[in-house]
Enzyme design. Structure first.
Site, short mmCIF file in Angstrom:
data_model
loop_
_atom_site.label_atom_id
_atom_site.label_comp_id
_atom_site.label_asym_id
_atom_site.label_seq_id
_atom_site.Cartn_x
_atom_site.Cartn_y
_atom_site.Cartn_z
N GLN A 25 7.33 -3.95 0.06
CA GLN A 25 7.54 -4.53 1.50
C GLN A 25 8.82 -3.94 1.87
O GLN A 25 8.98 -2.88 1.45
CB GLN A 25 7.47 -5.97 1.53
CG GLN A 25 6.11 -6.61 1.26
CD GLN A 25 5.38 -6.36 -0.02
OE1 GLN A 25 5.95 -6.91 -1.06
NE2 GLN A 25 4.36 -5.62 -0.04
N GLY A 36 0.90 -1.08 0.08
CA GLY A 36 0.02 -0.09 0.08
C GLY A 36 0.91 1.22 0.00
O GLY A 36 1.52 1.62 0.84
N HIS A 37 0.92 1.71 -1.04
CA HIS A 37 1.91 3.19 -1.17
C HIS A 37 1.08 4.29 -1.51
O HIS A 37 0.22 4.34 -2.32
CB HIS A 37 2.84 2.76 -2.57
CG HIS A 37 3.74 1.50 -2.16
ND1 HIS A 37 4.76 1.32 -3.06
CD2 HIS A 37 3.98 0.82 -1.20
CE1 HIS A 37 5.38 0.18 -2.91
NE2 HIS A 37 4.76 -0.14 -1.69
P1 GDP Z 1 5.01 2.97 1.81
O1 GDP Z 1 4.43 1.56 1.81
O2 GDP Z 1 6.52 2.60 2.19
O3 GDP Z 1 4.87 3.54 0.47
O4 GDP Z 1 4.41 3.97 2.76
P2 GDP Z 1 2.68 3.87 3.17
O5 GDP Z 1 2.12 4.83 2.23
O6 GDP Z 1 2.12 2.63 3.40
O7 GDP Z 1 2.83 4.60 4.56
C1 GDP Z 1 3.63 6.11 4.67
C2 GDP Z 1 2.57 6.85 5.40
O8 GDP Z 1 3.46 8.04 5.82
C3 GDP Z 1 1.76 7.34 4.19
O9 GDP Z 1 0.48 7.77 4.98
C4 GDP Z 1 2.12 8.83 3.97
O10 GDP Z 1 1.25 9.79 3.48
C5 GDP Z 1 2.74 9.37 4.99
N1 GDP Z 1 4.20 9.99 5.06
C6 GDP Z 1 5.34 9.83 4.16
N2 GDP Z 1 6.10 10.74 4.68
C7 GDP Z 1 5.91 11.31 5.60
C8 GDP Z 1 6.36 12.50 6.45
O11 GDP Z 1 7.41 12.78 6.26
N3 GDP Z 1 5.57 12.84 7.41
C9 GDP Z 1 4.41 12.37 7.59
N4 GDP Z 1 3.63 12.96 8.95
N5 GDP Z 1 3.84 11.54 6.86
C10 GDP Z 1 4.42 10.85 5.92
P1 IMO Z 2 4.37 -1.75 1.91
O1 IMO Z 2 4.91 -2.05 0.27
C1 IMO Z 2 3.98 -3.52 5.75
C2 IMO Z 2 3.67 -7.80 6.10
C3 IMO Z 2 2.12 -8.29 6.68
C4 IMO Z 2 2.42 -9.31 7.20
C5 IMO Z 2 3.62 -9.92 6.50
C6 IMO Z 2 3.18 -11.13 5.57
O2 IMO Z 2 3.12 -1.01 1.82
O3 IMO Z 2 5.37 -1.49 2.46
P2 IMO Z 2 1.95 -11.03 3.24
O4 IMO Z 2 0.50 -10.65 2.83
O5 IMO Z 2 2.91 -10.28 2.42
O6 IMO Z 2 1.91 -12.58 3.33
O7 IMO Z 2 1.93 -10.64 4.90
O8 IMO Z 2 4.23 -8.79 5.79
N1 IMO Z 2 3.50 -6.86 4.97
C7 IMO Z 2 3.54 -5.62 5.10
N2 IMO Z 2 3.84 -4.77 5.87
N3 IMO Z 2 4.12 -2.86 4.62
C8 IMO Z 2 3.88 -3.71 3.48
O9 IMO Z 2 3.99 -3.36 2.20
C9 IMO Z 2 3.62 -4.86 3.72
N4 IMO Z 2 3.45 -6.14 2.87
C10 IMO Z 2 3.23 -7.30 3.79
O10 IMO Z 2 1.74 -7.11 7.56
O11 IMO Z 2 3.33 -9.02 8.61
MG MG Z 3 2.61 0.85 2.75
#
Ligand code: GDP
Ligand code: IMO
Ligand code: MG
Length: 435
Positions: free
Chosen positions: A226, A41-42
């Site tokens: 991940q 989830g990005h």
């Molecule tokens: P990813 O899976 O590595 O792409 O990260 P996610 O999108 O799952 O989670 C990162 C969260 O932090 C998201 O809700 C972003 O909008 C938020 N985020 C990213 N950079 C910053 C930051 O510098 N400060 C804050 N407060 N939030 C951030």
């Molecule tokens: P992004 O790309 C955080 C975690 C799950 C679980 C383990 C195995 O957004 O950083 P799976 O469904 O892959 O078999 O689950 O990996 N997990 C993540 N945790 N960010 C993710 O992706 C993840 N993708 C899988 O929560 O612990």
């Molecule tokens: Mg994520």
């Protein structure tokens, strides 16, 4: 000069990879996902508007860029269709000139998701806490040589026997062992032919496409999903995902030789989170985790689960640097730490009277280590609007320098808020092109 770089998560995921890929995309022609699936989830925030991506690469917001879903990805075709439609309805253009999907990517089908959930529920020992997206089962059928790839959708006559080989025995397990729902092959077959027509214009042999781009001198950005500590080989097994998430995964997951990578960038939160089960030595105690979670909005992008929160772990970060070969790091969410008077950073693990400096392979050990902290001074003021490194409070500069110096790596950027603009570029190594 063409430049190829790979960006991977340095911790347990959700470091902010989506945000960094979106920012970096400006400098690249092609953005490639090479592993994982819709467990990712990005999040990308542009001018206050938030977008969530699961399979589509985070370069999609830039017109003129090509996004590629490589062979190493496991692809939920129905989820992808929904994601594309959602993007389009939000004004983002997604078309076959902008998105190319590998015909070798394995599909995640409904029976993989049922199996993921059933296995997770039936486990008594070491429940993983998966995202339930069918990721492990899809990589499992791939390894069992039973997998159904995008290309297989185009061989209609083989599709039924292939589905039967997957589903007949699984339906038996679903019905008689797991006591859960079963899958109707005829219905699935029909749905697959429909989704094939949707996927067809996007589908190609991406190995040749990527080779063509390289020959034209185009620059390629590889987007990890991940993160390092969830890597199937190098992570906290069995509490990991099912793919090679580290930079080395680019070769197998995209068919681009390892020697083509000029840089690898590690994305780290300025603290640490983990969603799902498994050891987390620096998980914050005494209510501090809840404070971090509420300031940082730490809830899963894919599942909405609350993320476990804790402090920056240098032992784990240095390990991630080794297995990826990070040339640079990005330090995200520094703003979230602004309210803390003192910020712990873990510099070793106390274990059986000694201090471990290496990240242990044995999760029994990792579960029983005590973090050995160095306490750094907080800065106590909001840093969200700051645009230049020089303008950060001295304590914030010291904090980030302490981390990048300890990791013996270059600091690429600091993120001080979710929006694209809330970013301090410290060393623009791409524009400076200092290979
Ligand atoms: P990813 O899976 O590595 O792409 O990260 P996610 O999108 O799952 O989670 C990162 C969260 O932090 C998201 O809700 C972003 O909008 C938020 N985020 C990213 N950079 C910053 C930051 O510098 N400060 C804050 N407060 N939030 C951030
Ligand atoms: P992004 O790309 C955080 C975690 C799950 C679980 C383990 C195995 O957004 O950083 P799976 O469904 O892959 O078999 O689950 O990996 N997990 C993540 N945790 N960010 C993710 O992706 C993840 N993708 C899988 O929560 O612990
Ligand atoms: Mg994520």
């Amino acid at each position: 000069m063409a430049l190829n770089i790979c960006v991977t998560g340095g911790q347990w995921g959700d470091e902010g990879k989506g945000k960094v890929i979106d920012i970096l995309s400006e400098h690249f022609d092609v953005v490639v996902r090479f592993q994982g699936g819709s467990n990712a989830g990005h999040t990308v925030v542009i001018d206050g508007k938030t977008y969530f991506l699961h399979l589509v690469p985070s370069g999609i917001f830039h017109d003129e860029k090509v996004c590629v879903i490589g062979n190493g990805v496991v692809l939920d075709p129905f989820g992808l269709k929904e994601e594309i439609e959602n993007l389009v309805s939000n004004g983002v253009s997604v078309n076959p000139d902008k998105l190319i999907i590998s015909d070798r990517a394995h599909l995640v089908l409904p029976f993989h998701k049922i199996l993921d959930k059933a296995l997770e529920e039936s486990r008594n020992f070491r429940k993983i806490g998966t995202t339930g997206r069918g990721i492990g089962p899809s990589y499992s059928t791939k390894a069992l040589r039973l997998g159904i790839r995008v290309i297989d959708l185009f061989n209609e006559s083989d599709l039924i026997p292939l589905l039967k080989d997957n589903v007949d025995c699984l339906n038996f397990l679903f019905k008689d062992y797991f006591k859960t729902e079963t899958v109707n092959i005829d219905l699935l077959y029909k749905q697959l032919l429909e989704i094939r027509d949707f996927l067809a214009p996007f589908t190609a042999n991406t190995v040749y496409k990527l080779e063509g781009f390289r020959k034209e001198g185009k620059s390629i950005l590889f987007e990890g999903a991940q993160a390092s500590l969830l890597d199937i080989d190098h992570g906290t097994y069995p509490f990991v995902t099912s793919s090679t998430v580290i930079a080395g995964g680019v070769s197998s997951g995209a068919g681009v030789p390892a020697k083509e990578l000029d840089y690898t960038v590690g994305i780290f939160k300025a603290y640490c989170t983990r969603v799902g089960n498994g050891p987390f030595p620096t998980e914050a105690q005494n209510g501090m985790g809840e404070i971090l979670r509420s300031i940082g909005g730490e809830f899963g992008t894919t599942t909405g689960r609350p993320r476990r929160c804790g402090w920056f772990d240098l032992v784990a970060a240095k390990y991630a640097k080794i297995i990826n070969g990070y040339s640079h790091i990005a330090l995200m969410k520094l703003d979230v730490l602004s309210k803390f008077e003192e910020i712990p950073v873990c510099i070793g693990y106390r274990y059986k009277g000694g201090i471990l400096k290496e990240f242990p392979s044995d999760i029994k050990v990792l579960e029983n280590v005590e973090p050995y902290y160095k306490f750094l001074n907080g800065w106590g003021t909001d840093i969200t609007g700051i645009e230049k490194f020089e303008d950060l409070p001295e304590e914030a500069k010291d904090y980030v320098k302490y981390i990048s110096d300890s990791m013996e790596t270059n600091l690429f950027l600091i993120s001080v808020g979710p929006d694209r603009n809330e970013t301090i570029i410290v060393n623009n190594f791409i524009e400076n092109n200092e290979v």
